[in-house]
Write a protein that holds these residues in place. Structure first.
Motif, PDB file in Angstrom:
ATOM      1  N   VAL A 131      26.362 -24.486  22.613  1.00  0.00           N
ATOM      2  CA  VAL A 131      27.144 -25.422  23.412  1.00  0.00           C
ATOM      3  C   VAL A 131      28.470 -24.758  23.750  1.00  0.00           C
ATOM      4  O   VAL A 131      28.917 -23.847  23.041  1.00  0.00           O
ATOM      5  N   CYS A 132      29.098 -25.195  24.826  1.00  0.00           N
ATOM      6  CA  CYS A 132      30.460 -24.746  25.152  1.00  0.00           C
ATOM      7  C   CYS A 132      31.437 -25.847  24.736  1.00  0.00           C
ATOM      8  O   CYS A 132      31.235 -27.022  25.063  1.00  0.00           O
ATOM      9  N   THR A 133      32.485 -25.459  24.007  1.00  0.00           N
ATOM     10  CA  THR A 133      33.521 -26.402  23.573  1.00  0.00           C
ATOM     11  C   THR A 133      34.860 -25.890  24.091  1.00  0.00           C
ATOM     12  O   THR A 133      35.333 -24.848  23.664  1.00  0.00           O
ATOM     13  N   SER A 134      35.465 -26.616  25.017  1.00  0.00           N
ATOM     14  CA  SER A 134      36.671 -26.146  25.695  1.00  0.00           C
ATOM     15  C   SER A 134      37.841 -27.063  25.363  1.00  0.00           C
ATOM     16  O   SER A 134      37.856 -28.237  25.758  1.00  0.00           O
ATOM     17  N   VAL A 135      38.804 -26.518  24.629  1.00  0.00           N
ATOM     18  CA  VAL A 135      39.911 -27.300  24.074  1.00  0.00           C
ATOM     19  C   VAL A 135      41.200 -27.049  24.847  1.00  0.00           C
ATOM     20  O   VAL A 135      41.564 -25.899  25.122  1.00  0.00           O
ATOM     21  N   ASN A 136      41.892 -28.107  25.200  1.00  0.00           N
ATOM     22  CA  ASN A 136      43.233 -28.058  25.790  1.00  0.00           C
ATOM     23  C   ASN A 136      43.320 -27.181  27.037  1.00  0.00           C
ATOM     24  O   ASN A 136      42.831 -27.588  28.095  1.00  0.00           O
ATOM     25  N   GLU A 137      43.890 -25.972  26.950  1.00  0.00           N
ATOM     26  CA  GLU A 137      44.046 -25.138  28.144  1.00  0.00           C
ATOM     27  C   GLU A 137      42.786 -24.374  28.531  1.00  0.00           C
ATOM     28  O   GLU A 137      42.771 -23.660  29.532  1.00  0.00           O
TER      29      GLU A 137
END
Length: 370
Positions: A177-183
């Motif tokens: 899975v891709c987990t993209s946090v904040n910026e």
């Protein structure tokens, strides 16, 4: 060996200027420099003791010299690649050393396929499974949970459905899975970083079953987030909906971007240009390209049976992006936050159907509480 700024050689008895760093130390965040390969090799037996980590759970920044744009840092080591049972059918790239989809390469971006009959029904089913997995991932989100733990939950939920997690080994992507946090705009790699109160995190789910891929994502609040982040996430979801509302036979794919960008700009935000929506089905990514910004040059007109994603990435600051040294993690150039939502949409005879829509069992939308 890697070249960095000049220091003094750490070999005993050698005080020469040094610009070579041990690559293992670089990954562990340890500063150690040598003047030459000869000095490095002659000191190896003594030096390698520095690589023993006293705390096996210790994490490190694998790219300590990288000029990060925001406050987020990767936290390694990554956990080993998760196993998929042999009984589960795989996409063509799953076992390739380079992770390349030969089907995608053979079709290029010229083939805009349609679905009907049993293929259409199978696409519905796989998208429902994708939504179920996204909802499971959503229930894990809270302060203190690592993105790797989210990856584990997604991986296990996917294989429980006898499906393959599409990101795994796609062009060598290491996780399920891709987990993209904040910026992070997109393609964040799950690692040992714990989510903290006030984060926003995008969970991008893709799975493959019975010859078809599903692809959807959503941005979530972690604990209590600030009003600016709430506005960004809410606006991003509205941008997606404005584009979905336009979908019907005869609409040009390039026209969706104008509606998205108009709403984003009206709220003080920008639209990422590097990444776009795409066809999805038997291939993970295929024609058409679906840009999310105005005045784009996308080709194609919507026809019944077309299946594609709309997935606007909206930034609080500049729309420009750059990529971390892992080759995947796309971030905003100014370190400001980014949000994204994605649905798979089917063009019908008189409009559209959102195949990845919420289920009766889906968690309550956080946006309903704003």
């Amino acid at each position: 060996m890697s070249a960095f700024d000049q220091h003094t050689c750490q070999t005993e008895g050698c005080d020469k200027p040094a610009a070579l760093q041990c690559p293992t130390c670089a990954k562990l965040g340890i500063e150690s420099y040598f003047c030459s390969q000869d000095c490095f090799r002659s000191n190896w037996n003594a030096h390698k003791a520095a690589h023993v980590v006293s705390d096996p759970k210790a994490t490190y920044n694998p790219f300590p010299k990288y000029p990060y744009t925001g406050t987020l840092r990767p936290e390694y080591p990554l956990t080993p690649r998760r196993e998929v049972p042999e009984s589960i059918p795989r996409p063509d790239y799953a076992e390739r050393e380079d992770g390349m989809s030969m089907m995608e390469r053979s079709y290029g971006n010229a083939q805009m396929s349609t679905v009907s009959g049993s293929d259409e029904e199978m696409m519905r089913k796989v998208c429902i499974l994708g939504r179920e997995v996204l909802d499971i991932a959503a229930r894990t989100i809270r302060p203190g949970v690592t993105t790797d733990e989210i990856d584990r939950a997604v991986h296990e939920a996917t294989i429980e459905r006898n499906a393959y997690p599409s990101p795994l080994n796609y062009y060598n992507f290491p996780k399920s899975v891709c987990t993209s946090v904040n910026e992070v705009i997109c393609h964040g790699i799950p690692d040992q970083r714990k989510l903290v109160d006030g984060d926003i995190v995008n969970i991008d789910i893709s799975l493959y079953k019975d010859g078809f891929h599903a692809d959807l994502n959503k941005t979530y609040f972690v604990g209590k987030v600030d009003d600016a982040s709430k506005k960004l996430v809410k606006t991003t979801r509205e941008c997606l909906q404005k584009a979905i509302d336009m979908v019907k036979p005869g609409i040009k794919y390039r026209d969706l971007g104008a509606a998205i960008e108009k709403h984003a700009k009206a709220n003080g935000f920008s639209v990422v240009r590097t990444y776009c929506g795409h066809g999805v089905g038997k291939m993970f990514h295929s024609a058409p390209n679906v840009p999310h910004y105005a005045s784009n040059r996308a080709i194609g007109v919507m026809k019944p049976g077309h299946v594609f994603t709309i997935e606007p990435m909206i930034n609080a600051g500049s729309y420009d992006d750059q990529t971390w040294k892992d080759g995947w993690t796309a971030v905003t150039v100014d370190g400001k936050r980014s949000a994204q939502f994605e649905h798979v949409v089917l063009v019908t005879e008189d409009g559209h159907e959102v195949l990845t829509r919420r289920l009766p069992t889906s968690p309550e939308s956080q946006l309903d509480r704003i």
